[in-house]
Design a protein around this motif. Structure first.
Motif, PDB file in Angstrom:
ATOM      1  N   GLU A  56      42.453  27.649  38.161  1.00  0.00           N
ATOM      2  CA  GLU A  56      42.503  28.319  36.784  1.00  0.00           C
ATOM      3  C   GLU A  56      41.234  28.375  35.934  1.00  0.00           C
ATOM      4  OE1 GLU A  56      44.794  27.966  32.505  1.00  0.00           O
ATOM      5  OE2 GLU A  56      46.086  28.022  34.202  1.00  0.00           O
ATOM      6  N   LEU A  57      40.517  27.040  35.869  1.00  0.00           N
ATOM      7  CA  LEU A  57      39.128  26.887  35.282  1.00  0.00           C
ATOM      8  C   LEU A  57      38.319  27.797  36.040  1.00  0.00           C
ATOM      9  CD1 LEU A  57      37.031  25.696  33.326  1.00  0.00           C
ATOM     10  CD2 LEU A  57      36.966  23.627  34.912  1.00  0.00           C
ATOM     11  N   VAL A  58      38.014  27.735  37.257  1.00  0.00           N
ATOM     12  CA  VAL A  58      36.984  28.224  38.204  1.00  0.00           C
ATOM     13  C   VAL A  58      37.097  29.804  37.828  1.00  0.00           C
ATOM     14  CG1 VAL A  58      36.556  28.902  40.548  1.00  0.00           C
ATOM     15  CG2 VAL A  58      36.943  26.559  39.672  1.00  0.00           C
ATOM     16  N   ALA A  59      38.415  30.506  37.804  1.00  0.00           N
ATOM     17  CA  ALA A  59      38.673  31.689  37.611  1.00  0.00           C
ATOM     18  C   ALA A  59      38.076  32.269  36.146  1.00  0.00           C
ATOM     19  CB  ALA A  59      39.971  32.058  37.719  1.00  0.00           C
ATOM     20  N   GLU A  60      38.420  31.318  35.164  1.00  0.00           N
ATOM     21  CA  GLU A  60      37.903  31.653  34.025  1.00  0.00           C
ATOM     22  C   GLU A  60      36.324  31.780  33.844  1.00  0.00           C
ATOM     23  OE1 GLU A  60      39.696  30.409  30.178  1.00  0.00           O
ATOM     24  OE2 GLU A  60      41.394  29.998  31.450  1.00  0.00           O
ATOM     25  N   ARG A 116      34.928  32.737  49.981  1.00  0.00           N
ATOM     26  CA  ARG A 116      36.120  31.505  50.633  1.00  0.00           C
ATOM     27  C   ARG A 116      37.011  30.966  49.628  1.00  0.00           C
ATOM     28  NH1 ARG A 116      31.122  29.813  53.240  1.00  0.00           N
ATOM     29  NH2 ARG A 116      30.682  28.507  51.412  1.00  0.00           N
ATOM     30  N   SER A 117      36.886  31.808  48.166  1.00  0.00           N
ATOM     31  CA  SER A 117      37.661  31.260  47.108  1.00  0.00           C
ATOM     32  C   SER A 117      39.049  31.830  47.207  1.00  0.00           C
ATOM     33  CB  SER A 117      36.966  31.768  45.777  1.00  0.00           C
ATOM     34  OG  SER A 117      36.911  32.882  45.538  1.00  0.00           O
ATOM     35  N   GLY A 118      39.985  31.388  46.215  1.00  0.00           N
ATOM     36  CA  GLY A 118      41.226  31.888  46.260  1.00  0.00           C
ATOM     37  C   GLY A 118      41.350  33.298  45.772  1.00  0.00           C
ATOM     38  N   GLU A 119      42.590  33.377  45.860  1.00  0.00           N
ATOM     39  CA  GLU A 119      42.944  35.246  45.673  1.00  0.00           C
ATOM     40  C   GLU A 119      42.648  35.745  44.284  1.00  0.00           C
ATOM     41  OE1 GLU A 119      43.332  38.819  46.552  1.00  0.00           O
ATOM     42  OE2 GLU A 119      43.576  37.062  47.984  1.00  0.00           O
ATOM     43  N   ARG A 120      42.845  34.910  43.113  1.00  0.00           N
ATOM     44  CA  ARG A 120      42.412  35.132  41.791  1.00  0.00           C
ATOM     45  C   ARG A 120      40.950  35.412  41.742  1.00  0.00           C
ATOM     46  NH1 ARG A 120      43.575  32.020  36.144  1.00  0.00           N
ATOM     47  NH2 ARG A 120      42.935  33.615  34.948  1.00  0.00           N
ATOM     48  N   CYS A 121      40.271  34.247  42.276  1.00  0.00           N
ATOM     49  CA  CYS A 121      38.784  34.522  41.994  1.00  0.00           C
ATOM     50  C   CYS A 121      38.054  35.704  42.645  1.00  0.00           C
ATOM     51  CB  CYS A 121      38.215  33.199  42.579  1.00  0.00           C
ATOM     52  SG  CYS A 121      37.025  32.453  41.598  1.00  0.00           S
ATOM     53  N   ARG A 122      38.615  35.801  44.130  1.00  0.00           N
ATOM     54  CA  ARG A 122      38.251  37.058  44.809  1.00  0.00           C
ATOM     55  C   ARG A 122      38.452  38.377  44.050  1.00  0.00           C
ATOM     56  NH1 ARG A 122      39.537  37.218  50.818  1.00  0.00           N
ATOM     57  NH2 ARG A 122      37.846  38.841  50.715  1.00  0.00           N
ATOM     58  N   SER A 123      39.535  38.281  43.479  1.00  0.00           N
ATOM     59  CA  SER A 123      40.139  39.687  42.712  1.00  0.00           C
ATOM     60  C   SER A 123      39.092  39.773  41.678  1.00  0.00           C
ATOM     61  CB  SER A 123      41.445  39.597  42.488  1.00  0.00           C
ATOM     62  OG  SER A 123      42.478  39.688  43.411  1.00  0.00           O
ATOM     63  N   LEU A 124      38.913  38.895  41.009  1.00  0.00           N
ATOM     64  CA  LEU A 124      37.824  39.038  39.851  1.00  0.00           C
ATOM     65  C   LEU A 124      36.537  39.482  40.398  1.00  0.00           C
ATOM     66  CD1 LEU A 124      38.633  35.700  37.684  1.00  0.00           C
ATOM     67  CD2 LEU A 124      39.146  38.080  36.979  1.00  0.00           C
ATOM     68  N   ALA A 125      36.325  38.855  41.425  1.00  0.00           N
ATOM     69  CA  ALA A 125      34.526  39.251  41.779  1.00  0.00           C
ATOM     70  C   ALA A 125      34.804  40.486  42.422  1.00  0.00           C
ATOM     71  CB  ALA A 125      34.321  38.292  43.188  1.00  0.00           C
ATOM     72  N   THR A 126      35.868  40.953  43.067  1.00  0.00           N
ATOM     73  CA  THR A 126      36.049  42.409  43.616  1.00  0.00           C
ATOM     74  C   THR A 126      35.982  43.404  42.601  1.00  0.00           C
ATOM     75  OG1 THR A 126      37.204  41.716  45.461  1.00  0.00           O
ATOM     76  CG2 THR A 126      37.205  43.977  45.005  1.00  0.00           C
ATOM     77  N   ASP A 127      36.712  43.206  41.359  1.00  0.00           N
ATOM     78  CA  ASP A 127      36.638  43.888  40.341  1.00  0.00           C
ATOM     79  C   ASP A 127      35.176  43.993  39.717  1.00  0.00           C
ATOM     80  OD1 ASP A 127      39.305  44.477  40.565  1.00  0.00           O
ATOM     81  OD2 ASP A 127      40.029  43.280  38.920  1.00  0.00           O
ATOM     82  N   GLN A 128      34.654  42.988  39.513  1.00  0.00           N
ATOM     83  CA  GLN A 128      33.078  42.888  39.046  1.00  0.00           C
ATOM     84  C   GLN A 128      32.353  43.658  39.874  1.00  0.00           C
ATOM     85  OE1 GLN A 128      32.300  42.269  36.018  1.00  0.00           O
ATOM     86  NE2 GLN A 128      30.021  43.153  36.569  1.00  0.00           N
ATOM     87  N   LEU A 129      32.557  43.634  41.294  1.00  0.00           N
ATOM     88  CA  LEU A 129      31.586  44.188  42.036  1.00  0.00           C
ATOM     89  C   LEU A 129      31.817  45.844  42.124  1.00  0.00           C
ATOM     90  CD1 LEU A 129      29.471  43.955  44.286  1.00  0.00           C
ATOM     91  CD2 LEU A 129      31.197  43.561  45.803  1.00  0.00           C
ATOM     92  N   LYS A 130      32.956  46.032  41.979  1.00  0.00           N
ATOM     93  CA  LYS A 130      33.098  47.696  41.625  1.00  0.00           C
ATOM     94  C   LYS A 130      32.655  48.094  40.360  1.00  0.00           C
ATOM     95  CE  LYS A 130      37.448  47.887  44.197  1.00  0.00           C
ATOM     96  NZ  LYS A 130      39.044  48.012  44.019  1.00  0.00           N
ATOM     97  N   THR A 131      32.653  47.334  39.278  1.00  0.00           N
ATOM     98  CA  THR A 131      32.053  47.755  38.086  1.00  0.00           C
ATOM     99  C   THR A 131      30.742  47.675  38.188  1.00  0.00           C
ATOM    100  OG1 THR A 131      33.903  46.836  36.753  1.00  0.00           O
ATOM    101  CG2 THR A 131      31.853  47.059  35.488  1.00  0.00           C
ATOM    102  N   SER A 132      29.842  46.844  38.756  1.00  0.00           N
ATOM    103  CA  SER A 132      28.577  46.783  38.964  1.00  0.00           C
ATOM    104  C   SER A 132      28.050  48.095  39.768  1.00  0.00           C
ATOM    105  CB  SER A 132      27.964  45.351  39.726  1.00  0.00           C
ATOM    106  OG  SER A 132      28.367  44.179  38.971  1.00  0.00           O
ATOM    107  N   VAL A 133      28.779  48.346  40.738  1.00  0.00           N
ATOM    108  CA  VAL A 133      28.289  49.285  41.703  1.00  0.00           C
ATOM    109  C   VAL A 133      28.486  50.711  40.760  1.00  0.00           C
ATOM    110  CG1 VAL A 133      29.046  50.785  43.567  1.00  0.00           C
ATOM    111  CG2 VAL A 133      28.694  48.517  43.799  1.00  0.00           C
ATOM    112  N   ASN A 134      29.646  50.762  40.098  1.00  0.00           N
ATOM    113  CA  ASN A 134      29.798  51.872  39.253  1.00  0.00           C
ATOM    114  C   ASN A 134      28.658  52.119  38.099  1.00  0.00           C
ATOM    115  OD1 ASN A 134      32.124  52.895  40.470  1.00  0.00           O
ATOM    116  ND2 ASN A 134      33.359  51.869  39.098  1.00  0.00           N
TER     117      ASN A 134
END
Length: 192
Positions: A56-60, A116-134
C-alpha cells in the motif's frame, strides 16, 4: 479535522514523500519499512497506523512520484500541457534531471521494478504512462492524430530510455552526449 487527525495526515504525507524519493533512488525492493520510518523520525510500529501493508505504501509513493513533476510545474503557475516540446525535452533530458534520481522520472528510474511489481502498482504505472503519452502527443506537430500518437510513443520511450542510460554511464561526458543527442533528435522528430 481535529489537530491529531491533521498531524496524522501530515505524517502520512511525509512518509509517502520520503518513500517516493527513496524508492526511485534505491528501487522498489531496495528500501525497507524500518529505514523509511527511521528517516521520517518514527518507529516501525507506527507504520501500521498509516498503511495496511508495504505494498500500500509503495503504491501511494509511486502515485506521488508520478504526479511530482506536474505538481511542481503547477506550483510555478504553469500547466504541464502548455510547456512546448523543446522546453519539455530540455528539462527532461538535462544533466540536472539525470543527477536527481530520487526526484526524477519514475519510469527512467524504475522501469524493470515496475514491470515486476504488484497489480496495483502496475495499474498506476500504466495509467500514468498513458497520461504521459497523451501529454506528449499534444505537444507534437504532426500531419494527423495517428502520426502524432506514433511519435509520442517513440519519443516517450526514447526519452526515458536515454535518461536511464545516461544515469548508467560512469562517464559524465558520455552521459551528457546521450542526453544531448536524444534531445536534438526529439526536437527534430517532433516537428512536421
Amino acid at each position: 479535522m481535529g489537530h491529531s487527525q491533521q498531524d496524522k495526515r501530515k505524517t502520512h504525507e511525509r512518509i509517502v514523500e520520503i518513500a517516493s524519493k527513496r524508492l526511485r533512488e534505491k528501487g522498489l525492493d531496495g528500501v525497507g519499512v524500518a529505514d523509511l520510518m527511521k528517516e521520517a523520525g518514527l518507529t516501525v510500529g507506527g507504520f501500521y497506523k498509516h498503511f495496511a501493508s508495504r505494498d500500500e505504501l509503495v503504491a501511494e509513493a509511486m502515485q506521488s512520484a508520478f504526479g511530482a513533476w506536474s505538481a511542481k510545474v503547477r506550483s510555478e503557475g504553469r500547466t504541464p500541457e502548455d510547456i512546448p516540446l523543446q522546453e519539455y525535452a530540455a528539462i527532461y533530458l538535462s544533466g540536472k534531471h539525470r543527477d536527481d534520481t530520487a526526484g526524477g522520472c519514475p519510469f527512467a528510474a524504475l522501469t524493470a521494478d515496475l514491470a515486476r511489481s504488484g497489480e496495483r502498482c502496475r495499474s498506476l504505472a500504466t495509467d500514468q504512462l498513458k497520461t504521459s503519452v497523451n501529454s506528449m502527443q499534444a505537444r507534437i506537430d504532426a500531419t494527423d492524430e495517428a502520426e502524432a500518437r506514433r511519435k509520442a510513443i517513440i519519443m516517450s520511450c526514447l526519452m526515458s530510455g536515454a535518461l536511464g542510460l545516461a544515469r548508467i554511464s560512469n562517464d559524465e561526458a558520455f552521459g551528457g552526449e546521450i542526453l544531448d543527442t536524444v534531445k536534438a533528435f526529439v526536437n527534430e522528430f517532433g516537428t512536421k
